[in-house]
Design an enzyme around this catalytic site. Structure first.
Site, short mmCIF file in Angstrom:
data_model
loop_
_atom_site.label_atom_id
_atom_site.label_comp_id
_atom_site.label_asym_id
_atom_site.label_seq_id
_atom_site.Cartn_x
_atom_site.Cartn_y
_atom_site.Cartn_z
NE ARG A 47 0.25 1.32 3.38
CZ ARG A 47 1.20 2.20 3.60
NH1 ARG A 47 2.47 1.82 3.65
NH2 ARG A 47 0.94 3.47 3.75
N GLY A 48 0.27 2.41 -0.08
CA GLY A 48 1.05 3.64 -0.24
C GLY A 48 1.11 3.95 -1.73
CB ALA A 49 0.30 7.05 -3.60
NE ARG A 90 -6.10 0.96 -1.67
CZ ARG A 90 -5.46 1.49 -0.62
NH1 ARG A 90 -4.16 1.31 -0.48
NH2 ARG A 90 -6.12 2.18 0.28
CD GLN A 198 -3.06 2.56 6.86
OE1 GLN A 198 -3.61 2.96 7.88
NE2 GLN A 198 -3.73 2.37 5.74
CG ASP A 239 -3.03 8.15 -1.37
OD1 ASP A 239 -2.86 8.60 -0.21
OD2 ASP A 239 -2.78 6.97 -1.68
CG ASN A 249 -2.17 11.52 2.93
OD1 ASN A 249 -1.64 10.64 2.25
ND2 ASN A 249 -1.82 11.75 4.18
CE LYS A 250 -5.01 5.59 4.70
NZ LYS A 250 -5.95 4.72 3.95
O1 MRU Z 1 -4.45 3.15 2.36
P1 MRU Z 1 -2.98 3.38 2.22
O2 MRU Z 1 -2.18 2.79 3.33
O3 MRU Z 1 -2.47 2.98 0.86
O4 MRU Z 1 -2.82 4.96 2.33
C1 MRU Z 1 -1.54 5.52 2.19
C2 MRU Z 1 -1.50 6.98 2.38
O5 MRU Z 1 -2.49 7.64 2.57
C3 MRU Z 1 -0.15 7.62 2.23
O6 MRU Z 1 -0.03 8.74 3.05
C4 MRU Z 1 0.05 8.04 0.76
O7 MRU Z 1 -0.23 6.98 -0.09
C5 MRU Z 1 1.42 8.54 0.51
S1 MRU Z 1 2.61 7.24 0.56
C6 MRU Z 1 4.12 7.91 0.17
#
Ligand code: MRU
Length: 344
Positions: A47-49, A90, A198, A239, A249-250
């Site tokens: 996970r993470g963009a 996603r 996370q 994201d 973002n999250k």
């Molecule tokens: O649902 P996730 O864990 O994929 O969400 C991740 C985030 O919101 C991060 O802050 C974002 O992707 C940036 S990662 C460098």
């Protein structure tokens, strides 16, 4: 040394750390097919963009490996099919669509005389390039943010925008890694980041592993810490960033931004240019993933809400650009509008 979240396995599979198991166990997996990589993205094993973009690009390679003997047209059709599967996992992070579009384009632009095997090798090179470029972009983001982190800085971050979310040292955590490497004392407040944790599970784990002092806090504690002047700086990841600087973002990032503004705490968004979607005028056009209610209603297999009650679980929120002090990108410290970002 920060952790490496992804790699090619010697067999050509996509090697990942299954992030669902952290911090209890470091379980690594080889994903052999496009379907396996799609499932890993959907279920937050990766996970993470930036990382899901890299994983999808590598998944396209793994998922087309068996067809290397096929006719060119059949091979190109299979690439489209696997790319669609991976792209549907996603919706919010633009990096996923960006990486897949780049892969499909690389294959389509090969000379007509190239057969499947040569195209497949071209895909493998492109996926590796996407990964290596991300690693370099993380470092440049860190260099852009380093002046913001003199010794003694107390930084607050949300979710995980670190090595576990990218191909390198992360985005929001990159300036922190570089400040630590430079011998500066940095203390990090880590929002636990409900519902999937996370922050507590992943950010705290990778910082602890790197020897960087960090303190996990409940998401609801951030405002109180700011009121007590215990936070010097907030850095979060993204994201998707729209042309006007609104960004996804999250979930919980927006509340943090409003709190930071109220308390006069600088609030930075750190992201590679592959996260900028300049085709979107503002944040209203960013699709927000809604995840299942069980992430909220259960915890470690136990009910934490009456099973019959409804739960609303948007995974991301939009922070309006006016709350952002600056954007740390691979191009330096930037301010919107963004006109030359990524068009998936
Ligand atoms: O649902 P996730 O864990 O994929 O969400 C991740 C985030 O919101 C991060 O802050 C974002 O992707 C940036 S990662 C460098």
């Amino acid at each position: 040394m920060s952790v490496q979240a992804i790699a090619w396995s010697p067999s050509g599979a996509v090697h990942i750390i299954d992030q669902r198991a952290l911090p209890e166990a470091q379980i690594e997996r080889d994903l052999e097919s496009g379907e396996a990589v799609a499932d890993a993205i959907r279920t937050l094993q990766v996970r993470g963009a930036p990382l899901i973009g890299i994983a999808a690009a590598m998944g396209l390679v793994a998922g087309t490996r068996e067809l290397r003997g096929a006719p060119r047209d059949a091979f190109l059709a299979r690439i489209d099919q696997v790319a669609r599967l991976l792209g549907a996992t996603r919706p919010t992070a633009v990096n996923l669509r960006w990486a897949l579009a780049r892969m499909v384009r690389a294959a389509a632009q090969t000379p007509e005389t190239w057969g499947a095997s040569a195209i497949w090798e071209r895909l493998q090179a492109e996926a590796t390039a996407i990964w290596e470029e991300d690693r370099a972009m993380c470092r440049r983001i860190g260099e852009a943010g380093l002046p913001l982190v003199p010794t003694g800085t107390k930084v607050l971050t949300h979710c995980n925008a670190g090595a576990l979310a990218t191909g390198g040292i992360g985005t929001a955590l990159a300036p922190i890694y570089l400040a630590h490497d430079a011998g500066r004392q940095v203390d990090v407040f880590v929002d636990e980041t409900r519902p999937v944790l996370q922050g507590a599970r992943l950010t705290a784990w990778e910082l602890w592993r790197a020897g960087i002092p960090c303190t996990v806090i409940a998401d609801g504690a951030a405002g109180s810490l700011m009121r007590q002047a215990r936070v010097d700086l907030v850095i979060v990841g993204a994201d998707r960033i729209a042309a006007n600087g609104d960004f996804a973002n999250k979930i919980g990032t927006y509340s943090l931004a409003v709190l930071a503004r109220h308390h006069g705490v600088p609030f930075y968004c750190a992201a590679p240019s592959s996260t900028i979607d300049a085709a979107l005028a503002d944040g209203d056009g960013i699709p927000i993933e809604e995840r299942g209610p069980d992430e909220l209603k259960t915890f470690a297999g136990r009910a934490v809400a009456p099973p019959a009650v409804t739960a609303l679980n948007p995974a991301f929120d939009i922070t309006p650009a006016r709350y952002v002090t600056g954007f740390l990108t691979d191009r330096g410290l930037e301010h919107p509008p963004f006109t030359d970002g990524v068009r998936p």
